[in-house]
Design an enzyme around this catalytic site. Structure first.
Site, short mmCIF file in Angstrom:
data_model
loop_
_atom_site.label_atom_id
_atom_site.label_comp_id
_atom_site.label_asym_id
_atom_site.label_seq_id
_atom_site.Cartn_x
_atom_site.Cartn_y
_atom_site.Cartn_z
N HIS A 198 0.82 -1.23 0.00
CA HIS A 198 0.00 0.00 0.00
C HIS A 198 0.85 1.27 0.00
CE1 HIS A 198 0.32 0.08 4.54
NE2 HIS A 198 0.30 1.37 4.31
N ASP A 226 -0.83 -7.50 1.49
CA ASP A 226 -0.18 -6.19 1.54
C ASP A 226 1.34 -6.33 1.73
OD1 ASP A 226 0.27 -3.50 1.65
OD2 ASP A 226 -0.67 -3.17 3.61
N GLY A 231 3.15 6.39 8.77
CA GLY A 231 4.59 6.59 8.61
C GLY A 231 5.38 5.37 9.03
N SER A 237 4.10 2.37 8.32
CA SER A 237 3.67 1.40 7.32
C SER A 237 4.83 0.78 6.58
CB SER A 237 2.80 2.08 6.27
OG SER A 237 1.53 2.25 6.76
N GLY A 238 4.72 -0.53 6.34
CA GLY A 238 5.77 -1.22 5.59
C GLY A 238 6.92 -1.65 6.47
#
Length: 239
Positions: free
Chosen positions: A45, A94, A187, A189-190
């Protein structure tokens, strides 16, 4: 509804040597983790809006959001490969892998995280670690100067699924606390959710994916379940 760390503390240099800051047009946008000298893993995402690898840079070997310490290595991205089944509406699958333009040299501050086997069991209520430069409070759009970390508990899948009106798939897992207070946020994320095994090694259990709000009660963080996607990850980085 991406993620940042709320209720955490500052990480020390070299504590999370696999942590990467992904910058889009020089602004920290997402986290990632180092898999090999040439490959990073992050959340799909992060790249829906900006799929062009030329817009991205990876900062490794640093805990400073400015990347100002001496061990910082800035890397260009050659390719971004999101999972072909990634669904932006449900956040299923994801995960994305990123190929670096050139191999990074491992140092004390730059190291890969271990990828778990497909059968690796991360038990419910195990305490694991999240890290990132995401927001420190949900509606307080301040990013920290230094990498933040927090301990979160792995939550029961059935319980978490019921909290999110059964929107969870087998490719998702939850971590945090039912009372809230500690969570990832925008922020982060991932970025990596890692669990330490008795050997002392840290394994990548999850990737910061989604949630409702940050650190709210009964709204734990939702992470991509790496054991369910490791075969695709390995295929993608060895193709």
């Amino acid at each position: 509804t991406a993620s940042r760390i709320v209720g955490g503390s500052e990480a020390s240099r070299g504590e999370f040597p696999w942590q990467v800051s992904l910058r889009e047009s020089n602004e920290h946008f997402c986290g990632a983790a180092i898999l090999t000298e040439k490959w990073l893993v992050s959340a799909a995402h992060c790249f829906t809006e900006f799929p062009d690898p030329a817009m991205w840079a990876a900062y490794t070997g640093t805990t400073s959001i400015r990347g100002s310490d001496s061990g910082t290595v800035k890397m260009g991205i050659a390719r971004i490969i999101p999972h072909p089944s990634y669904n932006a509406d449900t956040a299923d699958y994801d995960v994305a892998v990123l190929e670096l333009k050139r191999p990074v040299t491992f140092t004390k501050y730059i190291q890969p995280v271990c990828l778990p086997g497909a059968g690796h069991h991360f038990p419910t209520s195990k305490k694991c670690l999240i890290s990132g430069w995401g927001y420190l409070k949900e509606d307080f759009l301040v990013k920290p100067e230094f990498l933040q970390k927090a301990t979160v508990e792995l939550l029961d899948q059935t319980l978490c699924s019921s909290l999110y009106s059964h929107a969870l798939t087998d490719r998702m897992m939850c971590a945090g606390y039912l009372e809230g207070k500690i969570d990832s946020c925008q922020g982060d994320s991932g970025g990596p959710l890692v669990c330490q095994e008795p050997s002392g090694k840290f394994f990548l259990a999850g990737i910061v994916s989604w949630g409702i709000g940050c650190a709210e009660a009964r709204r734990p963080g939702v992470y991509t379940r790496v054991t369910k996607l490791r075969d695709w990850i390995l295929d993608a980085i060895s193709a």
